[in-house]
Design a protein around this motif. Structure first.
Motif, mmCIF file in Angstrom:
data_model
loop_
_atom_site.group_PDB
_atom_site.id
_atom_site.type_symbol
_atom_site.label_atom_id
_atom_site.label_comp_id
_atom_site.label_asym_id
_atom_site.label_seq_id
_atom_site.Cartn_x
_atom_site.Cartn_y
_atom_site.Cartn_z
ATOM 1 N N THR A 177 0.847 -1.182 0.000
ATOM 2 C CA THR A 177 0.000 0.000 0.000
ATOM 3 C C THR A 177 0.884 1.234 0.000
ATOM 4 N N VAL A 200 0.862 5.233 1.035
ATOM 5 C CA VAL A 200 0.152 6.193 1.864
ATOM 6 C C VAL A 200 0.710 7.574 1.558
ATOM 7 N N LYS A 219 1.540 11.086 2.636
ATOM 8 C CA LYS A 219 1.794 11.830 3.871
ATOM 9 C C LYS A 219 1.358 13.277 3.692
#
Length: 70
Positions: free
Chosen positions: A62, A64, A66
């Motif tokens: 995955t 992500v 930020k």
């Protein structure tokens, strides 16, 4: 994410599943040399390579996003 996190995650998951490096190579289509390089910290795997390994190890990659600090 640090490289060592990826290394430890692959090694630990492989150990939990009792899969040798050789068998992981066979199942994933990733060369044994590449797996050894990744696990020794000398490799620089592509997302595609990590995805193949993750699939065999019953894991998912995955990404992500930020939040940037202004």
């Amino acid at each position: 994410m640090h490289q060592y996190y990826i290394i430890d995650t692959v090694k630990n998951r492989r150990d939990v599943l009792h899969i040798t490096q050789e068998y992981l190579a066979e199942l994933s289509g990733v060369s044994l040399r590449t797996i050894k390089q990744i696990e020794s910290g000398k490799g620089n795997p592509t997302v595609e390579t990590l995805s193949k390994l993750a699939d065999v190890l019953g894991m998912e990659l995955t990404l992500v996003i930020k939040q940037l600090n202004p």
